[in-house]
Design a protein around this motif. Structure first.
Motif, short mmCIF file in Angstrom:
data_model
loop_
_atom_site.label_atom_id
_atom_site.label_comp_id
_atom_site.label_asym_id
_atom_site.label_seq_id
_atom_site.Cartn_x
_atom_site.Cartn_y
_atom_site.Cartn_z
N UNK A 380 0.78 -1.23 -0.08
CA UNK A 380 0.08 -0.19 0.07
C UNK A 380 0.85 1.24 0.00
N UNK A 381 2.09 1.04 0.68
CA UNK A 381 2.78 2.26 0.59
C UNK A 381 3.30 2.76 -0.82
N UNK A 382 3.78 1.72 -1.74
CA UNK A 382 3.88 2.02 -3.07
C UNK A 382 2.82 2.64 -3.91
N UNK A 383 1.76 2.08 -3.72
CA UNK A 383 0.63 2.70 -4.49
C UNK A 383 0.28 3.97 -4.01
N UNK A 384 0.42 4.21 -2.60
CA UNK A 384 0.13 5.65 -2.47
C UNK A 384 0.86 6.62 -2.89
N UNK A 385 2.41 6.09 -2.90
CA UNK A 385 3.31 7.12 -3.41
C UNK A 385 3.13 7.18 -4.81
N UNK A 386 2.82 6.48 -5.55
CA UNK A 386 2.37 6.56 -6.99
C UNK A 386 1.29 7.53 -7.21
N UNK A 387 0.40 7.25 -6.33
CA UNK A 387 -0.88 8.18 -6.41
C UNK A 387 -0.37 9.69 -6.19
N UNK A 388 0.34 9.90 -5.11
CA UNK A 388 0.94 11.19 -4.80
C UNK A 388 1.48 11.74 -5.80
N UNK A 389 2.59 10.99 -6.20
CA UNK A 389 3.33 11.32 -7.64
C UNK A 389 2.51 11.96 -8.76
N UNK A 390 1.28 11.26 -8.89
CA UNK A 390 0.45 11.54 -10.11
C UNK A 390 -0.29 12.93 -9.84
N UNK A 391 -0.33 13.50 -8.49
CA UNK A 391 -1.19 14.46 -8.26
C UNK A 391 -0.34 15.71 -7.74
#
Length: 541
Positions: A380-391
């Protein structure tokens, strides 16, 4: 009747008929369920009846053996008689709705009870040391009379039950066939109803528009007009205005040649515009058909007719402007064209656009429920990091700070879980309070063991994880909380744009993972969205 009212009837009448067709389909489904249950009961009756003869014959054999060897132990088998009684009672309950079969069951029960009483008398005589010759005489025939009665009634019972089973099996097949026919009829009928209703509406409006166009052409050529259109809708009002204009134009026949040339040029321009509109409409129809033909076809028809009506109105308006009418007539016609007519057309177009947007949103929600998930252990830490990078772009625009705590892994689809957190973080960014620095925090609550019946020395590992997305934004009013995860519900619409399905998609995705989502908020202080996701694959049941 106004065009708006006609449009409502175009939607309402087919919908009512469709509801009636659905009621027929539901009725056939209920009949099929009853027929299937009746057939299953018939199978159970045949099974219970077939299983009755063997224990009865075994008990008769024990009675005869006990009389021959003068041993009461062979006869006095209480459990066997109780078993026979229970079987008959169960059979009686199964055929309670069939009087003839129930009568046969009662006859068999009476015969068995008499035979049982006779056997008990023989047991008592053996225990008292009396002669059992009289009972032996009753057993002299190959089959005791009471047992013969039972067998005969049982044979008749099984024959009748087999006949009823065949009838019920046939009924099941017939009701299933009717159910299929009803479903096909409902689908075909629905399509035909929409097509016929749209055709009738189109022919009605088209005929009136043809008359209106003919009057406009006659007006342009200075020819007398035919009878005015009946009715009180916008087209009739416009036609009445044309008749008034025609009366005025008879006074200005000297401008007929110039007006005719302008009308011809306008007609050529109109033909080009119509061709471009036709091509555009055709392209739109191909796209709409590929998305959802059954839902989009009525909207495409309304869209096309509204455009044609607008073009016709513009044509008439140009004709009127070029006619140099007196100011009172000019204002009256302008009021008709730019007032109710334009407002009705604008409302119709906006309604169609809104309906199409709703359909698109619904399709997105529907696709979210049909996507094939790739189940695996997700960081979950990785997918949240990708989500934050996209925003990062909206984060910088709002000068917000996003803090990501340590996040334990979960079990699910990586892309779906990333979409969940992306929607929640984006939602938090959209509703930050511009009067203070925005802060968004993503974290997880401490794991809590399941409440299970296990010794304290062996704690149960948690099967779910609870994550949260907390912000210090505008917050949510208490009255709006129950609507947060419904589709098309938007709060603070003046601050953020959107179609209002983000949180609905979040809920759909989380629920497909076997979890749940909720929100806690205080207006003016911020909101916290909680997401529960599975920590491991679901246990086999």
């Amino acid at each position: 009747m106004k065009l708006f009212t006609k449009g409502l009837l175009l939607i309402a009448l087919p919908s009512v008929v469709e509801l009636a067709l659905l009621a027929v389909v539901f009725d056939t489904q209920e009949q099929t369920a009853r027929a299937v249950q009746s057939a299953a009961d018939s199978k159970q009756i045949l099974y219970q009846a077939a299983a009755l003869e063997d224990p009865l014959l075994r008990q008769a054999a024990r009675v005869r053996t006990g009389l021959i060897v003068s041993d009461a132990a062979f006869i006095d088998r209480h459990a066997a008689w109780v078993d026979l009684s229970d079987r008959l009672m169960h059979l009686d309950q199964l055929v309670a709705d069939t009087p003839q079969q129930a009568g046969r069951v009662r006859t068999m029960r009476d015969a068995i009870n008499r035979y049982h009483a006779q056997a008990l008398d023989a047991v008592q005589s053996l225990r008292d040391g009396h002669s059992v010759k009289s009972y032996m005489a009753l057993e002299a025939n190959p089959m005791p009379a009471q047992i013969s009665i039972v067998r005969n009634e049982l044979a008749a019972f099984i024959a009748e039950a087999s006949r009823l089973d065949a009838e019920r099996s046939t009924s099941v097949m017939q009701t299933r066939a009717r159910q299929q026919y009803a479903l096909i009829a409902a689908v075909v009928g629905s399509m035909l109803i929409w097509a016929v209703t749209a055709l009738v509406f189109a022919r009605n409006i088209g005929r009136r528009l043809e008359v209106l166009t003919d009057h406009a052409e006659r007006l342009g050529h200075g020819q007398p007009l035919s009878a005015p259109l009946a009715g009180n809708d916008e087209i009739a009002a416009l036609d009445a205005a044309l008749h008034q204009t025609s009366a005025r134009l008879r006074i200005a026949e000297q401008e007929q040649v110039t007006l005719q040339k302008r009308l011809q040029a306008r007609a050529a321009e109109l033909a080009g515009v119509n061709e471009a509109l036709r091509q555009e409409t055709q392209d739109n129809e191909m796209f709409i058909y590929s998305v959802s033909h059954d839902l989009r076809s009525p909207l495409v028809n309304l869209q096309g007719f509204s455009k044609e009506l607008q073009v016709s109105c513009d044509d008439v308006r140009s004709t009127i402007d070029e006619a140099h009418l007196p100011d009172p007539e000019q204002r009256r016609l302008a009021r008709v064209l730019d007032g109710d007519m334009r407002e009705s057309l604008q409302f119709l177009r906006s309604s169609v656009t809104r309906a199409a947007a709703i359909i698109d949103a619904l399709l997105r929600i529907s696709r979210a429920g049909r996507l094939e998930y790739q189940w695996q252990r997700v960081s979950v830490g990785r997918v949240v990091a990708r989500a934050v990078d996209g925003l990062q772009a909206p984060i910088r625009e709002r000068f917000a700070t996003v803090t990501v705590r340590e996040l334990p892994s979960a079990w699910g689809d990586p892309a779906a879980i990333e979409q969940v957190f992306s929607n929640l973080i984006s939602n938090a960014l959209n509703f930050l309070d511009p009067s203070r620095p925005g802060r968004i925090e993503v974290g997880a609550l401490a794991a809590e063991p399941e409440e299970d019946a296990q010794p304290p020395a062996q704690p149960q590992a948690p099967t779910t994880r609870t994550y949260y997305v907390r912000d210090n934004g505008l917050g949510i009013p208490a009255a709006y909380m129950p609507k947060m995860f419904r589709a098309f519900q938007r709060l603070h619409g003046d601050i953020s744009k959107g179609d209002g399905i983000g949180l609905a998609l979040v809920r759909r995705t989380v629920e497909r993972h076997g979890g749940r989502v909720w929100v806690e908020s205080a207006e003016g202080a911020g909101s916290t969205f909680f997401v529960v996701l599975p920590d491991q694959p679901a246990r086999p049941v």
